[in-house]
Enzyme design. Sequence first.
Site, PDB file in Angstrom:
ATOM      1  N   GLU A 131       6.027   4.752   7.480  1.00 15.15           N
ATOM      2  CA  GLU A 131       5.681   5.934   6.701  1.00 15.15           C
ATOM      3  C   GLU A 131       6.561   7.126   7.089  1.00 15.15           C
ATOM      4  OE1 GLU A 131       1.078   4.744   5.677  1.00 15.15           O
ATOM      5  OE2 GLU A 131       1.511   5.926   7.462  1.00 15.15           O
ATOM      6  N   SER A 144      -7.453  10.942  -0.031  1.00 17.52           N
ATOM      7  CA  SER A 144      -7.827  11.803  -1.157  1.00 17.52           C
ATOM      8  C   SER A 144      -6.950  11.530  -2.369  1.00 17.52           C
ATOM      9  CB  SER A 144      -7.732  13.261  -0.750  1.00 17.52           C
ATOM     10  OG  SER A 144      -6.511  13.503  -0.086  1.00 17.52           O
ATOM     11  N   ASN A 199      -0.080  10.788   5.788  1.00 24.94           N
ATOM     12  CA  ASN A 199      -1.325  10.437   6.464  1.00 24.94           C
ATOM     13  C   ASN A 199      -2.344  11.556   6.498  1.00 24.94           C
ATOM     14  OD1 ASN A 199      -1.045   7.638   7.338  1.00 24.94           O
ATOM     15  ND2 ASN A 199       0.827   8.449   8.249  1.00 24.94           N
ATOM     16  N   LYS A 259       4.104  -6.623   4.124  1.00 27.48           N
ATOM     17  CA  LYS A 259       3.859  -5.224   3.767  1.00 27.48           C
ATOM     18  C   LYS A 259       3.507  -4.446   5.036  1.00 27.48           C
ATOM     19  CE  LYS A 259       0.445  -3.383   3.113  1.00 27.48           C
ATOM     20  NZ  LYS A 259      -0.293  -2.465   3.994  1.00 27.48           N
ATOM     21  N   THR A 317       2.500  -5.903  11.930  1.00 25.34           N
ATOM     22  CA  THR A 317       2.469  -5.637  10.506  1.00 25.34           C
ATOM     23  C   THR A 317       1.042  -5.742  10.037  1.00 25.34           C
ATOM     24  OG1 THR A 317       3.385  -6.126   8.346  1.00 25.34           O
ATOM     25  CG2 THR A 317       2.642  -8.006   9.635  1.00 25.34           C
ATOM     26  N   THR A 347       0.872  -1.191   0.000  1.00 25.97           N
ATOM     27  CA  THR A 347       0.000   0.000   0.000  1.00 25.97           C
ATOM     28  C   THR A 347       0.903   1.233   0.000  1.00 25.97           C
ATOM     29  OG1 THR A 347      -0.251  -0.111   2.405  1.00 25.97           O
ATOM     30  CG2 THR A 347      -2.000  -1.112   1.073  1.00 25.97           C
TER      31      THR A 347
END
Lengths: 413, 413
Positions: free
Chosen positions: B285, B413, B408, B184, B195, B158
């Site tokens: 991230e 969007s 995030n 992932k 995870t 993702t």
Amino acid sequence: MSTTISPLAPKSFPDMPDIEGVRIATAQAGIKYKNRTDLLVMVFDEGTAAAGVFTRSRCPSAPVDLCRQNLSNGTARVLVVNSGNANAFTGKKGRETTQATAKAAAAAAGCDEANVFLASTGVIGEPLDPARFTHLLGDLASSAEPSLWADAGKAIMTTDTYPKYATRTVDLGGTAVTINGIAKGAGMIAPDMATMLSFVATDAPIAAPVLQAMLSQAVSGTFNAVTVDSDTSTSDTLMLFATGKAAGRGAPAIDTTDDPRLDAFKAALADLLKVLALQVVRDGEGARKEVEITVTGAESDQSAKRIALSIANSPLVKTAVAGEDANWGRVVMAVGKSGEPADRDRLAISFGDIRVAHEGERDPAYSEAATSAYMKSDEILITVDIGLGDGKATVWTCDLTKEYVAINGDYRS
Amino acid sequence: MSTTISPLAPKSFPDMPDIEGVRIATAQAGIKYKNRTDLLVMVFDEGTAAAGVFTRSRCPSAPVDLCRQNLSNGTARVLVVNSGNANAFTGKKGRETTQATAKAAAAAAGCDEANVFLASTGVIGEPLDPARFTHLLGDLASSAEPSLWADAGKAIMTTDTYPKYATRTVDLGGTAVTINGIAKGAGMIAPDMATMLSFVATDAPIAAPVLQAMLSQAVSGTFNAVTVDSDTSTSDTLMLFATGKAAGRGAPAIDTTDDPRLDAFKAALADLLKVLALQVVRDGEGARKEVEITVTGAESDQSAKRIALSIANSPLVKTAVAGEDANWGRVVMAVGKSGEPADRDRLAISFGDIRVAHEGERDPAYSEAATSAYMKSDEILITVDIGLGDGKATVWTCDLTKEYVAINGDYRS
């Protein structure tokens, strides 16, 4: 430090009246900051009762240790607060600093060391040299004036972008009494306690044990219901001082917690603490939005509060609010991770008045456009109904922005 | 989605060998992403044993419900994974989607629905229309090939910036067996589980109960010892499949957990899971640095892990690391807020080999220059000795950067 004022800052500051029996002075001691005050002295007349609530950190600062110890007397004569250095995790040196400061403050105010209270806020782990400011205390105590509440709020700021004030006047047995409060945030804010420092004073004649009981109760729905970043400071201190001077104008001495004449005062105190706590949230580091989270239908009030704090402390919920994204799926995630009883298929979630989800899935009437428009507000209300019981709680937080990262990525340097 | 690859990405990817009895296919179903695969089918030969560990969220996704239910059989024939939509908090529709997918997957693989396993990752709360991909399953199952592990790792991504692979070959009773794993991340990563998705397969002939016991044990020091942002996903799934095909080459069937012939396999599995878990952290991230936190001297191992996670999840610690600031005061704060037994005046803290604090205050030999230089590393080791007992634990996390907030703040969007 941030140079721009939070967009959530109050439009104006209240005129802070004098509190009879309280005198204030501030100074530029140059502890860390340049060209601003960083030292506050608050002198109390004899007979002032004191109460306090402190961080639950297992590694509290040296000043917190001193306050806890002196609070057993229930009386206060002088408060010394410095900003720029928290005197936390400073070991033996830290205790020497509080001892030297307490000694100098007692001499300055002409009182016993047991009636001195100290607070320090700023960097953790750096030794705080008391010689930077103890020589100033004598002049400050003698020149202190009742009218300097606005200055007091400014001297205790660290990364705050505005000073925080609140004042209430309330009837106590037929006589008007006043409560003034100041506070500072703005990071490392989480229950319990949820502010670094707040000081409240009143002229009401209330005995120390009553004062303490009231403060401990009022803190639950106010300072202990706000969180900026889930990080509990080593220095969190909320103190309440009562000079009793309103007795001279006819206010009755209050010696028991359940005295009905105290009801209005209790309500006013809770209201004032909530105003201060919300100002702390609205000045959370990098904050652009205030978020109010109400959880209903939990198995108990305690369970509701845990769920609400799980939502309030979720980085993914907070960044979604920052991005004006009605990502209620992350609210579900935060409910789930709280570990509290919840049934996915009974959950209902609203953003403001817009119900986005019910019975465990997206509301059939869900409108992305309407919800996105709502997310542009400065104040976001998130309501979650768990659907299991009667427990409810409300907590407040702010969004998580790039500015928070910037402020905290180079705070020391 | 982030467009730049994490600076902590591996320099090269391993060649993933075939696992006899496992065939793989991927497709572009267009569930959310354009121009990339988002659908993975893994077909297992008859006789494949299965084990799994799932999110502890109280609001798990519909696929997690299905996996938990089917795992009671202990056998697997087909796994279907989609990225782009988590099918979580999708209520009755979510169950209808898993039912329709399981039915189509069973038909495609020619097996019972009880041998189907599903996982979905991506946005929460959006209905997932199974018609987007169920029509593809038949062709995928029939065209699946053993050699497509690299494709498998890519299809489940993702916000990951790189696919995650690990492989080990190990002796089992005189025969070499192979273990392959993919994983992932990259946000909403916290124990337990840590995870979103990881799938591991081996050709070793190991009975399902033994497989489950091994997996549950191995997860504690690996996937359950990493955290990106403290946010536990509704979809976390780690599954381990054993086709048993190595029996044809002489590998012994393993039916008991304490079989000594399993020791090397256990160690290899734990090592493989740690490699995958660390890759997840290193692709957290916005991550720019990996942070390893070891707590020693706590009252118990459990207490040490709680303290370590309190440090690892502290936004103030993580932003300080992002800012290359050796702000060990915030480490003290995080120890204090954990609520675990700690004595401020016994704490010792090191960054790498540099002891910055001991006996509750700054180390006399502390050098700001040396510590600042160390903080520029890609991999930061923080060691905290509590000084109370023998409890110890290590956890891994990443720093908190503006990029995390950016990713995030507008993920949906």
